[in-house]
Write a protein that holds these residues in place. Structure first.
Motif, PDB file in Angstrom:
ATOM      1  N   LEU A  91      47.026  -4.318   1.647  1.00  0.00           N
ATOM      2  CA  LEU A  91      47.252  -3.141   0.544  1.00  0.00           C
ATOM      3  C   LEU A  91      47.178  -1.713   1.312  1.00  0.00           C
ATOM      4  CD1 LEU A  91      44.272  -4.149  -1.888  1.00  0.00           C
ATOM      5  CD2 LEU A  91      46.757  -4.200  -2.307  1.00  0.00           C
ATOM      6  N   THR A  92      46.556  -1.610   2.531  1.00  0.00           N
ATOM      7  CA  THR A  92      46.692  -0.337   3.179  1.00  0.00           C
ATOM      8  C   THR A  92      48.439  -0.486   3.701  1.00  0.00           C
ATOM      9  OG1 THR A  92      44.567  -0.614   3.946  1.00  0.00           O
ATOM     10  CG2 THR A  92      46.022   0.697   5.259  1.00  0.00           C
ATOM     11  N   GLY A  93      48.803  -1.432   4.027  1.00  0.00           N
ATOM     12  CA  GLY A  93      50.435  -1.441   4.826  1.00  0.00           C
ATOM     13  C   GLY A  93      51.035  -1.065   3.453  1.00  0.00           C
ATOM     14  N   GLN A  94      50.750  -1.726   2.189  1.00  0.00           N
ATOM     15  CA  GLN A  94      51.843  -1.536   1.049  1.00  0.00           C
ATOM     16  C   GLN A  94      51.891  -0.085   0.797  1.00  0.00           C
ATOM     17  OE1 GLN A  94      50.491  -4.436  -1.881  1.00  0.00           O
ATOM     18  NE2 GLN A  94      51.729  -6.064  -0.855  1.00  0.00           N
ATOM     19  N   LYS A  95      50.508   0.256   0.817  1.00  0.00           N
ATOM     20  CA  LYS A  95      50.298   1.901   0.312  1.00  0.00           C
ATOM     21  C   LYS A  95      51.193   2.883   1.419  1.00  0.00           C
ATOM     22  CE  LYS A  95      47.009   5.680  -0.448  1.00  0.00           C
ATOM     23  NZ  LYS A  95      47.967   6.535   0.507  1.00  0.00           N
ATOM     24  N   ALA A  96      51.181   2.550   2.489  1.00  0.00           N
ATOM     25  CA  ALA A  96      52.046   3.378   3.623  1.00  0.00           C
ATOM     26  C   ALA A  96      53.505   3.257   3.340  1.00  0.00           C
ATOM     27  CB  ALA A  96      51.397   2.727   4.956  1.00  0.00           C
ATOM     28  N   GLU A  97      53.960   1.944   2.963  1.00  0.00           N
ATOM     29  CA  GLU A  97      55.272   1.651   2.689  1.00  0.00           C
ATOM     30  C   GLU A  97      55.758   2.558   1.475  1.00  0.00           C
ATOM     31  OE1 GLU A  97      59.173   0.531   3.017  1.00  0.00           O
ATOM     32  OE2 GLU A  97      57.508   0.611   4.471  1.00  0.00           O
ATOM     33  N   VAL A  98      54.855   2.522   0.455  1.00  0.00           N
ATOM     34  CA  VAL A  98      54.941   3.253  -0.810  1.00  0.00           C
ATOM     35  C   VAL A  98      55.251   4.807  -0.643  1.00  0.00           C
ATOM     36  CG1 VAL A  98      53.992   3.979  -3.077  1.00  0.00           C
ATOM     37  CG2 VAL A  98      54.107   1.607  -2.395  1.00  0.00           C
ATOM     38  N   ASP A  99      54.125   5.278   0.360  1.00  0.00           N
ATOM     39  CA  ASP A  99      54.232   6.845   0.759  1.00  0.00           C
ATOM     40  C   ASP A  99      55.346   6.915   1.238  1.00  0.00           C
ATOM     41  OD1 ASP A  99      51.683   6.852  -0.608  1.00  0.00           O
ATOM     42  OD2 ASP A  99      50.597   6.703   1.481  1.00  0.00           O
ATOM     43  N   ARG A 100      55.953   6.125   2.283  1.00  0.00           N
ATOM     44  CA  ARG A 100      57.411   6.565   3.043  1.00  0.00           C
ATOM     45  C   ARG A 100      58.167   6.466   1.948  1.00  0.00           C
ATOM     46  NH1 ARG A 100      61.598   4.007   4.749  1.00  0.00           N
ATOM     47  NH2 ARG A 100      60.863   1.836   4.018  1.00  0.00           N
ATOM     48  N   LEU A 101      58.556   5.631   0.957  1.00  0.00           N
ATOM     49  CA  LEU A 101      59.507   5.567   0.246  1.00  0.00           C
ATOM     50  C   LEU A 101      59.491   6.843  -0.731  1.00  0.00           C
ATOM     51  CD1 LEU A 101      59.479   1.827  -0.826  1.00  0.00           C
ATOM     52  CD2 LEU A 101      61.312   2.786   0.484  1.00  0.00           C
ATOM     53  N   ARG A 102      58.042   6.970  -1.240  1.00  0.00           N
ATOM     54  CA  ARG A 102      58.113   8.405  -1.911  1.00  0.00           C
ATOM     55  C   ARG A 102      58.578   9.623  -0.998  1.00  0.00           C
ATOM     56  NH1 ARG A 102      53.174   8.161  -2.749  1.00  0.00           N
ATOM     57  NH2 ARG A 102      53.205   7.122  -4.646  1.00  0.00           N
ATOM     58  N   GLU A 103      58.261   9.754   0.180  1.00  0.00           N
ATOM     59  CA  GLU A 103      58.631  10.872   1.087  1.00  0.00           C
ATOM     60  C   GLU A 103      60.326  10.690   1.128  1.00  0.00           C
ATOM     61  OE1 GLU A 103      56.735  10.608   4.655  1.00  0.00           O
ATOM     62  OE2 GLU A 103      54.857  11.149   3.839  1.00  0.00           O
ATOM     63  N   GLU A 104      60.903   9.738   1.382  1.00  0.00           N
ATOM     64  CA  GLU A 104      62.320   9.713   1.280  1.00  0.00           C
ATOM     65  C   GLU A 104      63.134  10.021  -0.012  1.00  0.00           C
ATOM     66  OE1 GLU A 104      63.536   5.680   2.316  1.00  0.00           O
ATOM     67  OE2 GLU A 104      62.865   5.831   4.601  1.00  0.00           O
ATOM     68  N   ASN A 105      62.566   9.494  -1.151  1.00  0.00           N
ATOM     69  CA  ASN A 105      62.790   9.786  -2.376  1.00  0.00           C
ATOM     70  C   ASN A 105      62.841  11.321  -2.618  1.00  0.00           C
ATOM     71  OD1 ASN A 105      63.878   8.993  -5.281  1.00  0.00           O
ATOM     72  ND2 ASN A 105      61.986   9.885  -5.764  1.00  0.00           N
ATOM     73  N   GLU A 106      61.673  11.774  -2.355  1.00  0.00           N
ATOM     74  CA  GLU A 106      61.642  13.190  -2.709  1.00  0.00           C
ATOM     75  C   GLU A 106      62.372  14.183  -1.754  1.00  0.00           C
ATOM     76  OE1 GLU A 106      57.509  14.200  -1.746  1.00  0.00           O
ATOM     77  OE2 GLU A 106      56.480  13.418  -3.757  1.00  0.00           O
ATOM     78  N   GLY A 107      62.805  13.692  -0.376  1.00  0.00           N
ATOM     79  CA  GLY A 107      63.715  14.338   0.436  1.00  0.00           C
ATOM     80  C   GLY A 107      65.278  14.122  -0.124  1.00  0.00           C
ATOM     81  N   SER A 108      65.345  13.183  -0.795  1.00  0.00           N
ATOM     82  CA  SER A 108      66.877  12.979  -1.038  1.00  0.00           C
ATOM     83  C   SER A 108      66.979  13.864  -2.566  1.00  0.00           C
ATOM     84  CB  SER A 108      67.075  11.497  -1.626  1.00  0.00           C
ATOM     85  OG  SER A 108      66.202  11.227  -2.983  1.00  0.00           O
ATOM     86  N   THR A 109      65.891  14.020  -3.469  1.00  0.00           N
ATOM     87  CA  THR A 109      65.634  14.868  -4.472  1.00  0.00           C
ATOM     88  C   THR A 109      65.982  16.238  -4.328  1.00  0.00           C
ATOM     89  OG1 THR A 109      63.488  14.748  -4.777  1.00  0.00           O
ATOM     90  CG2 THR A 109      64.828  13.153  -6.097  1.00  0.00           C
ATOM     91  N   ARG A 110      65.562  16.454  -2.999  1.00  0.00           N
ATOM     92  CA  ARG A 110      65.688  17.855  -2.465  1.00  0.00           C
ATOM     93  C   ARG A 110      66.900  18.195  -1.880  1.00  0.00           C
ATOM     94  NH1 ARG A 110      60.288  16.965  -0.679  1.00  0.00           N
ATOM     95  NH2 ARG A 110      61.052  16.379   1.430  1.00  0.00           N
ATOM     96  N   ALA A 111      67.833  17.481  -1.627  1.00  0.00           N
ATOM     97  CA  ALA A 111      68.860  17.724  -0.922  1.00  0.00           C
ATOM     98  C   ALA A 111      69.749  18.517  -1.909  1.00  0.00           C
ATOM     99  CB  ALA A 111      69.817  16.136  -0.548  1.00  0.00           C
ATOM    100  N   PRO A 112      70.650  19.484  -1.409  1.00  0.00           N
ATOM    101  CA  PRO A 112      71.384  20.165  -2.324  1.00  0.00           C
ATOM    102  C   PRO A 112      72.678  19.382  -2.961  1.00  0.00           C
ATOM    103  CG  PRO A 112      72.107  20.615   0.155  1.00  0.00           C
ATOM    104  CD  PRO A 112      70.740  19.639  -0.030  1.00  0.00           C
ATOM    105  N   ARG A 113      72.876  19.598  -4.293  1.00  0.00           N
ATOM    106  CA  ARG A 113      73.939  19.030  -4.814  1.00  0.00           C
ATOM    107  C   ARG A 113      75.096  20.234  -5.212  1.00  0.00           C
ATOM    108  NH1 ARG A 113      70.539  16.305  -9.979  1.00  0.00           N
ATOM    109  NH2 ARG A 113      68.916  15.057  -8.385  1.00  0.00           N
ATOM    110  N   VAL A 114      76.313  19.722  -4.486  1.00  0.00           N
ATOM    111  CA  VAL A 114      77.145  20.525  -4.578  1.00  0.00           C
ATOM    112  C   VAL A 114      78.533  19.768  -4.733  1.00  0.00           C
ATOM    113  CG1 VAL A 114      78.697  21.931  -3.127  1.00  0.00           C
ATOM    114  CG2 VAL A 114      76.267  21.640  -2.602  1.00  0.00           C
TER     115      VAL A 114
END
Length: 219
Positions: free
Chosen positions: A64-87
């Motif tokens: 479960l600890t490993g799965q949580k770490a993976e979920v956190d990583r994916l969440r950070e990637e998703n937040e990074g993609s949503t923060r990317a500028p849209r042009v």
């Protein structure tokens, strides 16, 4: 070895603390010891089960600890993609009626009918797209004209020619063409379209002569 010693000590303790042990004339001592040994064996088996359960629980916690770490990583990637500028932008030359552009001294094409302009990179008063952020951009354009003049246009980056469309004088009545390119831009780079010398293009509300671009990904 330690467990056997513990069992022996426990048996000895039971011998000393068992109430009325000296009065058990009707009970075989050997049988009594066997009962206590069976109890200790049963206790040892239960202890093994508990330890096995504890090991499984620890493994589950690790998973479960490993799965949580993976979920956190994916969440950070998703937040990074949503923060990317849209042009992105797309426009055609004529915003009403019909327009012939060229031949002329100011050869810059100004696309007045704006379909979209996410990020406000395109300036419909000048016809110039200015990159708001560094990154890889994709541009496409189309041109349309009649056989009385050279037809086509050139995509310019900071005043330098990149790609173009071109069709010379011909017997056919009209000509249309298109082209596209991916360019690496830094913030502030300017991209616009120009006519060929002596060239002319035509457009109306059917959108024959167009200019579009978007940010593929930031640098």
């Amino acid at each position: 070895m330690e467990f056997r010693a513990l069992r022996l000590l426990t048996l000895l303790g039971l011998l000393f603390v068992e109430p009325g042990f000296g009065q058990r004339g009707d009970m075989d001592v050997g049988e009594w010891l066997r009962e206590k040994a069976e109890l200790l064996n049963a206790f040892g088996d239960k202890l093994k089960d508990v330890r096995a359960l504890e090991a499984r629980l620890n493994a589950t916690v690790d998973q479960l600890t490993g799965q949580k770490a993976e979920v956190d990583r994916l969440r950070e990637e998703n937040e990074g993609s949503t923060r990317a500028p849209r042009v992105a932008f797309s426009a055609s030359l004529a915003d009403f009626g019909e327009i012939y552009k060229g031949p002329c001294t100011d050869k810059t094409l100004i696309y007045k009918r704006v379909f979209s302009n996410t990020g406000d990179g395109y300036d419909q008063s000048t016809g110039v797209f200015t990159a708001p952020v560094c990154g890889l951009y994709f541009f496409s354009f189309s041109t349309y004209g009649y056989n009385t003049h050279v037809t086509g246009a050139i995509l310019m980056k900071n005043g330098a020619r990149q790609v173009s469309t071109y069709d010379g004088l011909a017997a056919d009545g009209s000509d249309g063409a298109g082209n596209a390119v991916a360019l690496q831009l830094v913030a502030g780079d300017a991209v616009h379209m120009e006519l060929w010398d002596g060239g002319r293009v035509f457009d109306n509300l059917n959108g024959h002569t167009t200019f579009s671009g978007f940010l593929v990904f930031p640098a």
